[in-house]
Motif scaffolding. Sequence first.
Motif, PDB file in Angstrom:
ATOM      1  N   TYR A  11       0.695  -1.129  -0.004  1.00 23.14           N
ATOM      2  CA  TYR A  11      -0.034   0.007  -0.064  1.00 23.14           C
ATOM      3  C   TYR A  11       0.913   1.076   0.168  1.00 23.14           C
ATOM      4  N   CYS A  12       0.484   2.364  -0.596  1.00 24.88           N
ATOM      5  CA  CYS A  12       1.301   3.444  -1.022  1.00 24.88           C
ATOM      6  C   CYS A  12       1.287   4.115   0.480  1.00 24.88           C
ATOM      7  N   GLU A  13       2.355   4.331   0.939  1.00 22.43           N
ATOM      8  CA  GLU A  13       2.622   5.146   2.171  1.00 22.43           C
ATOM      9  C   GLU A  13       2.303   6.496   2.174  1.00 22.43           C
ATOM     10  N   SER A  14       1.868   6.940   0.906  1.00 25.21           N
ATOM     11  CA  SER A  14       1.719   8.673   1.037  1.00 25.21           C
ATOM     12  C   SER A  14       0.138   8.397   1.104  1.00 25.21           C
ATOM     13  N   GLY A  20      -0.049  -1.738  -7.347  1.00 22.81           N
ATOM     14  CA  GLY A  20      -0.149  -2.724  -8.184  1.00 22.81           C
ATOM     15  C   GLY A  20       0.614  -3.927  -7.969  1.00 22.81           C
ATOM     16  N   LEU A  21       0.356  -5.142  -8.136  1.00 27.53           N
ATOM     17  CA  LEU A  21       1.218  -6.225  -8.140  1.00 27.53           C
ATOM     18  C   LEU A  21       2.281  -6.088  -9.242  1.00 27.53           C
ATOM     19  N   ARG A  22       1.829  -5.840 -10.347  1.00 26.07           N
ATOM     20  CA  ARG A  22       3.005  -5.661 -11.342  1.00 26.07           C
ATOM     21  C   ARG A  22       4.173  -4.736 -11.071  1.00 26.07           C
ATOM     22  N   ARG A  23       3.726  -3.542 -10.326  1.00 23.72           N
ATOM     23  CA  ARG A  23       4.638  -2.444  -9.780  1.00 23.72           C
ATOM     24  C   ARG A  23       5.553  -3.349  -8.807  1.00 23.72           C
ATOM     25  N   LEU A  24       5.161  -3.995  -7.822  1.00 26.74           N
ATOM     26  CA  LEU A  24       5.690  -4.652  -6.878  1.00 26.74           C
ATOM     27  C   LEU A  24       6.667  -5.658  -7.312  1.00 26.74           C
ATOM     28  N   CYS A  33       2.860   4.447  -4.620  1.00 29.20           N
ATOM     29  CA  CYS A  33       2.260   4.022  -5.948  1.00 29.20           C
ATOM     30  C   CYS A  33       3.098   4.704  -6.943  1.00 29.20           C
ATOM     31  N   ILE A  34       2.515   4.321  -8.194  1.00 33.85           N
ATOM     32  CA  ILE A  34       3.367   5.179  -9.213  1.00 33.85           C
ATOM     33  C   ILE A  34       2.756   6.515  -9.402  1.00 33.85           C
ATOM     34  N   ASP A  35       1.585   7.134  -9.098  1.00 33.67           N
ATOM     35  CA  ASP A  35       1.423   8.237  -9.193  1.00 33.67           C
ATOM     36  C   ASP A  35       2.210   9.104  -8.157  1.00 33.67           C
TER      37      ASP A  35
END
Length: 50
Positions: A11-14, A20-24, A33-35
């Motif tokens: 989970y994004c800490e911000s 996303g699993l793909r990002r992980l 998160c990517i954003d």
Amino acid sequence: MARIDAGEYGYCESCGVEIGLRRLEARPTATLCIDCKTLEEKREKQMAQD
Ligand SMILES: [Zn+2]
């Protein structure tokens, strides 16, 4: 990396959105998160210029 044990991994800490699993898979240590990561990188570049 205690974050994994804390159960907050993924989970994004911000903003708290689920990363996303793909990002992980691409970056297992991602805490944003990517954003938010994109915003952070923009901020870092701006700070580097100052
Ligand atoms: Zn985020």
